[in-house]
Design a protein around this motif. Structure first.
Motif, PDB file in Angstrom:
ATOM      1  N   GLU A 177       0.815  -1.216   0.000  1.00 15.74           N
ATOM      2  CA  GLU A 177       0.000   0.000   0.000  1.00 15.74           C
ATOM      3  C   GLU A 177       0.851   1.270   0.000  1.00 15.74           C
ATOM      4  O   GLU A 177       0.328   2.376  -0.047  1.00 15.74           O
ATOM      5  CB  GLU A 177      -0.908  -0.010   1.231  1.00 15.74           C
ATOM      6  CG  GLU A 177      -1.870  -1.190   1.237  1.00 15.74           C
ATOM      7  CD  GLU A 177      -2.574  -1.373   2.580  1.00 15.74           C
ATOM      8  OE1 GLU A 177      -2.359  -0.577   3.511  1.00 15.74           O
ATOM      9  OE2 GLU A 177      -3.352  -2.348   2.665  1.00 15.74           O
ATOM     10  N   ALA A 178       2.155   1.114   0.048  1.00 13.85           N
ATOM     11  CA  ALA A 178       3.066   2.252   0.192  1.00 13.85           C
ATOM     12  C   ALA A 178       3.260   3.014  -1.117  1.00 13.85           C
ATOM     13  O   ALA A 178       3.103   2.471  -2.210  1.00 13.85           O
ATOM     14  CB  ALA A 178       4.414   1.772   0.693  1.00 13.85           C
ATOM     15  N   TYR A 179       3.646   4.262  -0.959  1.00 16.74           N
ATOM     16  CA  TYR A 179       4.114   5.100  -2.053  1.00 16.74           C
ATOM     17  C   TYR A 179       5.623   4.872  -2.060  1.00 16.74           C
ATOM     18  O   TYR A 179       6.343   5.353  -1.186  1.00 16.74           O
ATOM     19  CB  TYR A 179       3.750   6.568  -1.776  1.00 16.74           C
ATOM     20  CG  TYR A 179       4.089   7.528  -2.887  1.00 16.74           C
ATOM     21  CD1 TYR A 179       3.192   7.735  -3.931  1.00 16.74           C
ATOM     22  CD2 TYR A 179       5.290   8.232  -2.884  1.00 16.74           C
ATOM     23  CE1 TYR A 179       3.491   8.631  -4.953  1.00 16.74           C
ATOM     24  CE2 TYR A 179       5.587   9.126  -3.905  1.00 16.74           C
ATOM     25  CZ  TYR A 179       4.691   9.318  -4.936  1.00 16.74           C
ATOM     26  OH  TYR A 179       4.986  10.204  -5.944  1.00 16.74           O
ATOM     27  N   ILE A 180       6.114   4.094  -3.040  1.00 17.74           N
ATOM     28  CA  ILE A 180       7.513   3.664  -3.044  1.00 17.74           C
ATOM     29  C   ILE A 180       8.346   4.628  -3.895  1.00 17.74           C
ATOM     30  O   ILE A 180       8.013   4.909  -5.037  1.00 17.74           O
ATOM     31  CB  ILE A 180       7.656   2.231  -3.579  1.00 17.74           C
ATOM     32  CG1 ILE A 180       6.764   1.274  -2.782  1.00 17.74           C
ATOM     33  CG2 ILE A 180       9.112   1.776  -3.526  1.00 17.74           C
ATOM     34  CD1 ILE A 180       6.723  -0.145  -3.314  1.00 17.74           C
ATOM     35  N   VAL A 181       9.441   5.114  -3.303  1.00 17.01           N
ATOM     36  CA  VAL A 181      10.286   6.105  -3.966  1.00 17.01           C
ATOM     37  C   VAL A 181      11.724   5.595  -4.044  1.00 17.01           C
ATOM     38  O   VAL A 181      12.252   5.044  -3.072  1.00 17.01           O
ATOM     39  CB  VAL A 181      10.250   7.439  -3.192  1.00 17.01           C
ATOM     40  CG1 VAL A 181      11.188   8.462  -3.815  1.00 17.01           C
ATOM     41  CG2 VAL A 181       8.837   7.985  -3.138  1.00 17.01           C
ATOM     42  N   LEU A 182      12.349   5.801  -5.198  1.00 16.75           N
ATOM     43  CA  LEU A 182      13.760   5.483  -5.379  1.00 16.75           C
ATOM     44  C   LEU A 182      14.573   6.544  -4.656  1.00 16.75           C
ATOM     45  O   LEU A 182      14.516   7.724  -4.979  1.00 16.75           O
ATOM     46  CB  LEU A 182      14.101   5.464  -6.873  1.00 16.75           C
ATOM     47  CG  LEU A 182      15.518   5.077  -7.257  1.00 16.75           C
ATOM     48  CD1 LEU A 182      15.852   3.661  -6.789  1.00 16.75           C
ATOM     49  CD2 LEU A 182      15.693   5.184  -8.762  1.00 16.75           C
ATOM     50  N   MET A 183      15.341   6.136  -3.641  1.00 20.37           N
ATOM     51  CA  MET A 183      16.057   7.090  -2.794  1.00 20.37           C
ATOM     52  C   MET A 183      17.526   7.272  -3.175  1.00 20.37           C
ATOM     53  O   MET A 183      18.101   8.329  -2.942  1.00 20.37           O
ATOM     54  CB  MET A 183      15.971   6.654  -1.322  1.00 20.37           C
ATOM     55  CG  MET A 183      14.544   6.583  -0.798  1.00 20.37           C
ATOM     56  SD  MET A 183      13.646   8.140  -0.924  1.00 20.37           S
ATOM     57  CE  MET A 183      14.312   8.994   0.490  1.00 20.37           C
ATOM     58  N   LYS A 184      18.145   6.227  -3.733  1.00 23.00           N
ATOM     59  CA  LYS A 184      19.558   6.304  -4.107  1.00 23.00           C
ATOM     60  C   LYS A 184      19.752   5.664  -5.471  1.00 23.00           C
ATOM     61  O   LYS A 184      19.032   4.729  -5.826  1.00 23.00           O
ATOM     62  CB  LYS A 184      20.432   5.573  -3.088  1.00 23.00           C
ATOM     63  CG  LYS A 184      20.434   6.227  -1.721  1.00 23.00           C
ATOM     64  CD  LYS A 184      21.391   5.525  -0.780  1.00 23.00           C
ATOM     65  CE  LYS A 184      21.383   6.214   0.581  1.00 23.00           C
ATOM     66  NZ  LYS A 184      22.241   5.516   1.528  1.00 23.00           N
ATOM     67  N   LYS A 185      20.739   6.138  -6.205  1.00 28.06           N
ATOM     68  CA  LYS A 185      20.979   5.603  -7.545  1.00 28.06           C
ATOM     69  C   LYS A 185      21.376   4.131  -7.508  1.00 28.06           C
ATOM     70  O   LYS A 185      21.239   3.424  -8.496  1.00 28.06           O
ATOM     71  CB  LYS A 185      22.031   6.433  -8.280  1.00 28.06           C
ATOM     72  CG  LYS A 185      23.408   6.381  -7.692  1.00 28.06           C
ATOM     73  CD  LYS A 185      24.376   7.244  -8.470  1.00 28.06           C
ATOM     74  CE  LYS A 185      25.762   7.175  -7.820  1.00 28.06           C
ATOM     75  NZ  LYS A 185      26.715   7.977  -8.545  1.00 28.06           N
ATOM     76  N   GLU A 186      21.837   3.636  -6.358  1.00 26.45           N
ATOM     77  CA  GLU A 186      22.172   2.221  -6.222  1.00 26.45           C
ATOM     78  C   GLU A 186      20.923   1.339  -6.138  1.00 26.45           C
ATOM     79  O   GLU A 186      21.035   0.121  -6.134  1.00 26.45           O
ATOM     80  CB  GLU A 186      23.038   1.986  -4.976  1.00 26.45           C
ATOM     81  CG  GLU A 186      24.403   2.635  -5.044  1.00 26.45           C
ATOM     82  CD  GLU A 186      24.398   4.124  -4.704  1.00 26.45           C
ATOM     83  OE1 GLU A 186      25.360   4.805  -5.073  1.00 26.45           O
ATOM     84  OE2 GLU A 186      23.439   4.608  -4.084  1.00 26.45           O
ATOM     85  N   GLY A 187      19.745   1.944  -6.034  1.00 31.30           N
ATOM     86  CA  GLY A 187      18.504   1.177  -6.051  1.00 31.30           C
ATOM     87  C   GLY A 187      17.724   1.168  -4.750  1.00 31.30           C
ATOM     88  O   GLY A 187      16.626   0.624  -4.695  1.00 31.30           O
ATOM     89  N   GLU A 188      18.259   1.750  -3.697  1.00 29.06           N
ATOM     90  CA  GLU A 188      17.561   1.754  -2.409  1.00 29.06           C
ATOM     91  C   GLU A 188      16.226   2.493  -2.539  1.00 29.06           C
ATOM     92  O   GLU A 188      16.153   3.560  -3.144  1.00 29.06           O
ATOM     93  CB  GLU A 188      18.416   2.432  -1.344  1.00 29.06           C
ATOM     94  CG  GLU A 188      17.769   2.433   0.029  1.00 29.06           C
ATOM     95  CD  GLU A 188      18.613   3.162   1.062  1.00 29.06           C
ATOM     96  OE1 GLU A 188      18.018   3.785   1.950  1.00 29.06           O
ATOM     97  OE2 GLU A 188      19.853   3.121   0.969  1.00 29.06           O
ATOM     98  N   VAL A 189      15.181   1.901  -1.968  1.00 30.95           N
ATOM     99  CA  VAL A 189      13.857   2.528  -1.981  1.00 30.95           C
ATOM    100  C   VAL A 189      13.385   2.802  -0.557  1.00 30.95           C
ATOM    101  O   VAL A 189      13.900   2.219   0.398  1.00 30.95           O
ATOM    102  CB  VAL A 189      12.803   1.660  -2.715  1.00 30.95           C
ATOM    103  CG1 VAL A 189      13.187   1.447  -4.166  1.00 30.95           C
ATOM    104  CG2 VAL A 189      12.567   0.338  -2.005  1.00 30.95           C
TER     105      VAL A 189
END
Length: 144
Positions: A116-128
């Motif tokens: 149900e989350a709003y998932i955001v890409l936080m780092k260019k390495e792929g961390e969300v």
């Protein structure tokens, strides 16, 4: 003369076989390249579409590793919701470990179900990161 014919025929057969094998190898390589090229372009396109700070679709995220993977993941249905994992170990963890199915919203510090989350890409390495809503992500951005 007969002694020369047999080795000559044998030499021609070996040469023909060698040419035929190389021809097939070259054709196979061309086919492999043709088959792999669209996949590479799709992955590269996906990575270009989702820059740091962009919302990413659930099915492109391994919800155990909390990582954007750039390609569709394995669906893991649990209690009527669909989670995603990258491998059989992650599938098992999502099925058996409730904590793998939830994340903490970095803005509100509240637990959020990953489906149900709003998932955001936080780092260019792929961390969300998993946010309760887009509004929380926008407030998080403003405060950081």
């Amino acid at each position: 003369m007969k002694k020369l014919v047999k080795p000559l025929v044998l030499l021609l057969l070996v040469t023909f076989s060698f040419i035929a094998c190389n021809s097939k190898t070259k054709q196979n390589k061309e086919k492999e390249t043709a088959l792999l090229t669209p996949q590479k372009e799709t992955i590269q396109k996906a990575q270009q579409e989702y820059q740091v700070g962009a919302r990413v679709p659930n099915d492109l995220v391994c919800m155990v590793n909390n990582a954007y993977m750039g390609k569709p993941q394995i669906q893991v249905p649990v209690n009527g919701k669909t989670y995603y994992g990258c491998c059989q170990m992650c599938v098992g963890k999502l099925n058996n470990d409730e904590t793998a199915r939830t994340g903490i919203d970095p803005y509100s510090n509240k637990e959020v179900d990953k489906t149900e989350a709003y998932i955001v890409l936080m780092k260019k390495e792929g961390e969300v990161a998993y946010f309760e809503a887009e509004e929380n992500y926008n407030k998080y951005k403003e405060s950081h």
